[in-house]
Write an enzyme that holds these catalytic residues in place. Structure first.
Site, PDB file in Angstrom:
ATOM      1  N   GLY A 187      47.192  74.545 -58.259  1.00 30.87           N
ATOM      2  CA  GLY A 187      47.414  73.142 -57.891  1.00 30.87           C
ATOM      3  C   GLY A 187      46.140  72.332 -57.867  1.00 30.87           C
ATOM      4  CB  ALA A 188      43.876  70.594 -56.530  1.00 29.83           C
ATOM      5  CD  GLN A 210      42.040  83.427 -63.905  1.00 29.60           C
ATOM      6  OE1 GLN A 210      41.884  83.553 -62.706  1.00 29.60           O
ATOM      7  NE2 GLN A 210      42.473  82.310 -64.446  1.00 29.60           N
ATOM      8  CE  LYS A 233      35.810  75.916 -64.021  1.00 25.55           C
ATOM      9  NZ  LYS A 233      36.450  76.189 -62.754  1.00 25.55           N
ATOM     10  CD  GLN A 258      43.359  83.857 -57.153  1.00 29.92           C
ATOM     11  OE1 GLN A 258      44.434  84.196 -57.615  1.00 29.92           O
ATOM     12  NE2 GLN A 258      42.533  83.054 -57.811  1.00 29.92           N
ATOM     13  CB  SER A 269      36.363  72.987 -60.815  1.00 34.96           C
ATOM     14  OG  SER A 269      36.696  73.717 -59.649  1.00 34.96           O
ATOM     15  N   GLY A 328      41.987  69.370 -66.948  1.00 37.69           N
ATOM     16  CA  GLY A 328      41.948  70.726 -67.514  1.00 37.69           C
ATOM     17  C   GLY A 328      43.335  71.361 -67.473  1.00 37.69           C
ATOM     18  CG  HIS A 329      45.097  72.366 -63.698  1.00 38.78           C
ATOM     19  ND1 HIS A 329      44.377  71.718 -62.713  1.00 38.78           N
ATOM     20  CD2 HIS A 329      44.963  73.694 -63.450  1.00 38.78           C
ATOM     21  CE1 HIS A 329      43.832  72.614 -61.906  1.00 38.78           C
ATOM     22  NE2 HIS A 329      44.158  73.828 -62.328  1.00 38.78           N
TER      23      HIS A 329
HETATM   24  P1  AMP Z   1      43.192  77.156 -61.132  1.00 40.44           P
HETATM   25  O1  AMP Z   1      44.202  76.153 -60.666  1.00 40.44           O
HETATM   26  O2  AMP Z   1      41.778  76.761 -60.903  1.00 40.44           O
HETATM   27  O3  AMP Z   1      43.527  78.563 -60.717  1.00 40.44           O
HETATM   28  O4  AMP Z   1      43.328  77.156 -62.722  1.00 40.44           O
HETATM   29  C1  AMP Z   1      44.570  77.330 -63.348  1.00 40.44           C
HETATM   30  C2  AMP Z   1      44.337  77.455 -64.832  1.00 40.44           C
HETATM   31  O5  AMP Z   1      43.690  76.274 -65.320  1.00 40.44           O
HETATM   32  C3  AMP Z   1      43.433  78.637 -65.205  1.00 40.44           C
HETATM   33  O6  AMP Z   1      43.928  79.250 -66.385  1.00 40.44           O
HETATM   34  C4  AMP Z   1      42.102  77.970 -65.442  1.00 40.44           C
HETATM   35  O7  AMP Z   1      41.279  78.674 -66.347  1.00 40.44           O
HETATM   36  C5  AMP Z   1      42.539  76.642 -66.040  1.00 40.44           C
HETATM   37  N1  AMP Z   1      41.495  75.631 -65.860  1.00 40.44           N
HETATM   38  C6  AMP Z   1      40.898  75.252 -64.691  1.00 40.44           C
HETATM   39  N2  AMP Z   1      39.943  74.340 -64.932  1.00 40.44           N
HETATM   40  C7  AMP Z   1      39.923  74.137 -66.276  1.00 40.44           C
HETATM   41  C8  AMP Z   1      39.138  73.315 -67.156  1.00 40.44           C
HETATM   42  N3  AMP Z   1      38.179  72.517 -66.699  1.00 40.44           N
HETATM   43  N4  AMP Z   1      39.403  73.377 -68.475  1.00 40.44           N
HETATM   44  C9  AMP Z   1      40.366  74.196 -68.966  1.00 40.44           C
HETATM   45  N5  AMP Z   1      41.138  74.981 -68.186  1.00 40.44           N
HETATM   46  C10 AMP Z   1      40.913  74.964 -66.874  1.00 40.44           C
END
Ligand code: AMP
Length: 278
Positions: A31-32, A156, A152, A64, A188, A36-37
């Protein structure tokens, strides 16, 4: 768009949302949501096709996190996230509660034991066990045929691909490039926790990695990246490492392709970034 908050509800909801076979695509997130998402969601839609089903999971996975304060302070703007999903044409948002995902006496965990030894895995013990366990559960709960991850989180992504390969998980893994702010900072969910001065300083991480990546020898590359990041009294390096892009083991001489990766603390906020060499 359907919003499902229960583990029992997700299967029946997906049965009702009948799409063409093989076209159910998952985007796992905490979330948030930021741009990127949204790129991952776009990729999921392209892959699923107009008649397929795009599922976004929003779950701040407690197992995690290695620091309770990081978990507690993780941003959770649920209403805004739902609006973004709606606008992006997401079919199903899955937002399970932690006590439904994890039994209090749970005793099975998915462990990756090679790629997770370096980088974030070395400084955050148990982190990738938590990631693998929740991702496999989300794959099983949603019955997705494909899932989209961001480059990013390079380590993972590599570990998820390894899990899928080693456990014969029938899910195709798709990857999207890192989306950055105009000043180079990798987007992020944690960026909103930076104070104005920290936020203004943080693009130095990417700048330092890019400048260092132009050099020819490993010690020079690492020294230049370190100097570039530590040129700020606000930035504290958690790790900085040059690794083989496949094995994620530290590269003693310059192998191609390689990954120059770092995690940097600004106060309590930990940011990660990497560049690819070769
Ligand atoms: P998170 O919500 O941070 O766990 O990220 C969820 C997904 O979004 C994961 O696959 C991350 O790698 C991807 N993600 C987060 N930030 C970015 C970004 N700046 N660019 C591309 N993918 C992203």
């Amino acid at each position: 768009m359907k919003t499902i908050e229960s583990v029992t509800g997700i299967r029946s909801a997906l049965e009702e949302t009948a799409g063409p076979a093989g076209r159910r695509t998952l985007v796992p997130t905490m979330g948030a949501l930021h741009r990127g998402h949204m790129e991952l969601i776009k990729r999921a839609r392209q892959h699923a096709g107009p008649g397929g089903t795009v599922i976004v999971s929003i779950f701040v996975n407690p197992i995690q996190f290695d620091h309770k304060s990081d978990l507690d302070q993780y941003p959770r703007p649920v209403e805004a996230d739902l609006e973004k999903c709606m606008a992006a044409g997401v079919d199903v948002v899955f937002m399970p509660r932690a006590d439904e995902i994890y039994h209090p006496d749970r005793s099975v965990t998915v462990s990756e034991t090679s790629l997770s030894r370096s980088l974030c895995g070395a400084t955050r013990p148990g982190h990738f066990d938590g990631v693998c366990t929740v991702v496999l559960k989300l794959f099983l709960l949603t019955g997705c045929h494909a899932a989209v991850f961001g480059e990013k989180d390079y380590q993972q992504l590599a570990i998820i691909r390894r899990m899928v390969r080693d456990l014969d998980v029938p899910v195709e893994i798709l990857a999207c490039p890192t989306v950055r702010e105009s000043d180079g900072l990798a987007m992020s969910s944690r960026n909103v926790r930076l104070h104005a001065r920290q936020r203004a300083d943080a693009p130095r991480i990417h700048r330092a990695l890019c400048e260092a990546a132009k050099l020819a020898r490993v010690p020079e590359i690492l020294a230049a990246a370190r100097a570039g990041i530590e040129g700020s009294d606000m930035a504290r390096i958690d790790y900085l490492s040059l690794v083989d892009a496949e094995t994620l083991q530290p590269a003693e001489s310059l192998v191609h392709p390689a990954i120059l990766a770092t995690a940097v603390f600004y106060g309590e906020v930990r940011l990660i970034d990497h560049v690819r060499l070769g």
